[in-house]
Design an enzyme around this catalytic site. Structure first.
Site, PDB file in Angstrom:
ATOM      1  N   TYR A 289      67.084  35.067  14.963  1.00 14.19           N
ATOM      2  CA  TYR A 289      68.319  35.732  15.239  1.00 14.19           C
ATOM      3  C   TYR A 289      69.774  35.422  15.865  1.00 14.19           C
ATOM      4  CZ  TYR A 289      64.896  40.186  13.798  1.00 14.19           C
ATOM      5  OH  TYR A 289      64.785  40.637  13.162  1.00 14.19           O
TER       6      TYR A 289
ATOM      7  N   HIS B 209      58.996  47.623   4.051  1.00 17.89           N
ATOM      8  CA  HIS B 209      59.066  46.590   4.622  1.00 17.89           C
ATOM      9  C   HIS B 209      57.518  45.491   5.145  1.00 17.89           C
ATOM     10  CE1 HIS B 209      61.549  44.204   6.175  1.00 17.89           C
ATOM     11  NE2 HIS B 209      60.894  43.844   6.853  1.00 17.89           N
TER      12      HIS B 209
ATOM     13  N   ASP C 171      61.059  40.113   5.388  1.00 20.08           N
ATOM     14  CA  ASP C 171      61.831  39.826   6.088  1.00 20.08           C
ATOM     15  C   ASP C 171      62.143  38.278   6.789  1.00 20.08           C
ATOM     16  OD1 ASP C 171      62.259  41.828   8.546  1.00 20.08           O
ATOM     17  OD2 ASP C 171      62.023  39.712   9.625  1.00 20.08           O
TER      18      ASP C 171
END
Length: 424
Positions: free
Chosen positions: A338, A393, A180
């Site tokens: 982000y 993930h 990630d």
């Protein structure tokens, strides 16, 4: 072995305060659940009430953070100032003389706790294999690390800070592992701080395809031809079914990938979302639960519709991640990366550079993206590659033994390379 610095301060993960316990119980007891369709749509519309309500009841009545806290505090935790922010990290040096320094970097929605199953195994060189001096930081704005008070704390800034942390600990040459954001920041670090970051292991590679650059045409002409053939015949035809999963990794391609909505919101209007996630423990938990359901490997996809988590991740493990976010009020600060990454166009800086340091890729079955080995060979100095039929993930939680084995095998190859080149 790392050196001691005066401003590296021991830290103990605290208990929830009595006020926090009271507020959490009150909020969970008085939650308002949303209006939903009468028909069963599974997880297509997001986290369904039955899953969220069941997890909330477990959080309220069946989960004890003190159990997790005792496990967490078996490791040595510290705070230290990096660029005027207090950065939290675990530091577990190995007693093995051949140990290699490694930084394990989490992403979102995760914390340092993602690695709770692998720290001891890597430190001790389980099964007589390669051992590591293990450093597990909390990224700025996550968990017990300070939240940035200014703009600009994106990939480039966090990479510089994590590299500075390792150097401060005396590890002027180290290996980076991450998934990630840990993969994204790690790729940038491996490309731009290669003087210190001397090797890179990831489960989520971000690289360019084999485009016809002079280097690629000289060293990988067949990979270039295969890539352009795949544009005509399809990725599955050229690379094998399911070997290329892009999920159109931009911030807002909902027409092509329904799972990217969170990226669009967190990358454009994080403040608005943050009010709900900070005020409502239920809302924050539901926001996280969707990802721990969708991004993990479920052996039976049909049965997956009726469960919240795969059997590889317990409710207690998930709720520990949630509780760490909630008790530190760090969900709002964690999602700002982000925005910084999107608005500073940082993914271009991540994807384009070739990684010249030794690189290893662990390809888990249900991660959010997968790339063909040919792409990785072209864009990195690939020395170790492993495909797995399970895992997703969060491999440190889901398939910890596989992850440990992969990292150890990579470490063994690095030792062999060192004997040949004396560079690591």
């Amino acid at each position: 072995m790392a050196t001691t610095q005066q401003d590296i301060i021991p830290f103990t993960v605290p208990s929830l305060t009595e006020d926090q316990k009271t507020i959490l119980q009150d909020r969970l007891s008085n939650s308002t659940y949303p209006n939903e369709l009468e028909s069963n749509v599974g997880w297509d519309y997001g986290a369904p009430t039955w899953a969220v309500k069941s997890m909330a009841e477990t959080w309220q009545h069946g989960y004890d953070f003190e159990v997790a806290r005792q496990e967490i505090n078996q490791w040595k935790h510290y705070h230290t100032k990096i660029d005027d922010l207090n950065i939290h990290f675990i530091h577990e040096p190995s007693t093995r003389p051949d140990a290699i320094p490694i930084l394990l970097c989490h992403g979102w929605p995760s914390t340092f706790y993602e690695f709770h199953k692998v720290i001891n195994s890597l430190r001790d060189g389980v099964n007589g294999n390669q051992a590591f001096h293990v450093v597990v930081p909390s990224l700025p704005g996550f968990g017990f690390s300070d939240a940035p008070k200014a703009t600009g704390y994106g990939v480039e800034k966090m990479s510089s800070m994590m590299n500075a942390l390792m150097v401060k600990l005396g590890y002027t040459k180290y290996v980076w592992h991450g998934g990630d954001w840990g993969a994204i920041i790690g790729k940038y670090t491996a490309a731009h701080h290669s003087k210190n970051c001397r090797a890179f292991h990831t489960c989520l590679p971000f690289v360019l395809p084999p485009v016809p650059t002079p280097r690629n045409l000289l060293f990988h002409p067949l990979n270039v031809i295969k890539f352009f053939s795949s544009l005509l015949l399809g990725f599955d035809t050229m690379y094998g079914k399911g070997k290329t999963v892009l999920n159109w990794a931009t911030f807002a391609n909902a027409e092509l990938y329904y799972g990217c909505g969170y990226r669009a919101i967190q990358g454009t209007r994080p403040y608005t979302l943050a009010h709900s996630l900070s005020d409502s423990p239920l809302g924050m938990m539901a926001w996280m639960l969707e990802k721990y359901h969708e991004w993990t490997y479920h052996e039976d996809e049909k049965k997956a519709e009726s469960v919240s988590l795969p059997p590889t991740i317990s409710a207690d493990e998930f709720l520990t991640q949630v509780t760490l976010y909630w008790m530190t009020n760090s969900m709002s600060s964690s999602i700002r990366i982000y925005y910084e990454c999107l608005h500073h166009h940082e993914m271009i800086k991540v994807v384009i550079p070739r990684v010249n340091v030794p690189t290893a890729i662990s390809n888990f079955a249900h991660d959010v993206a997968k790339l063909p080995k040919e792409w990785l060979e072209t864009a990195t100095n690939l020395v170790h590659y492993k495909e797995h039929a399970t895992g997703g993930h969060f491999p440190g939680l889901e398939v910890d033994t596989l992850l440990v084995d992969d990292i150890q095998q990579f470490g063994k190859k690095l030792r062999q390379l060192k004997k040949k080149t004396s560079k690591l």
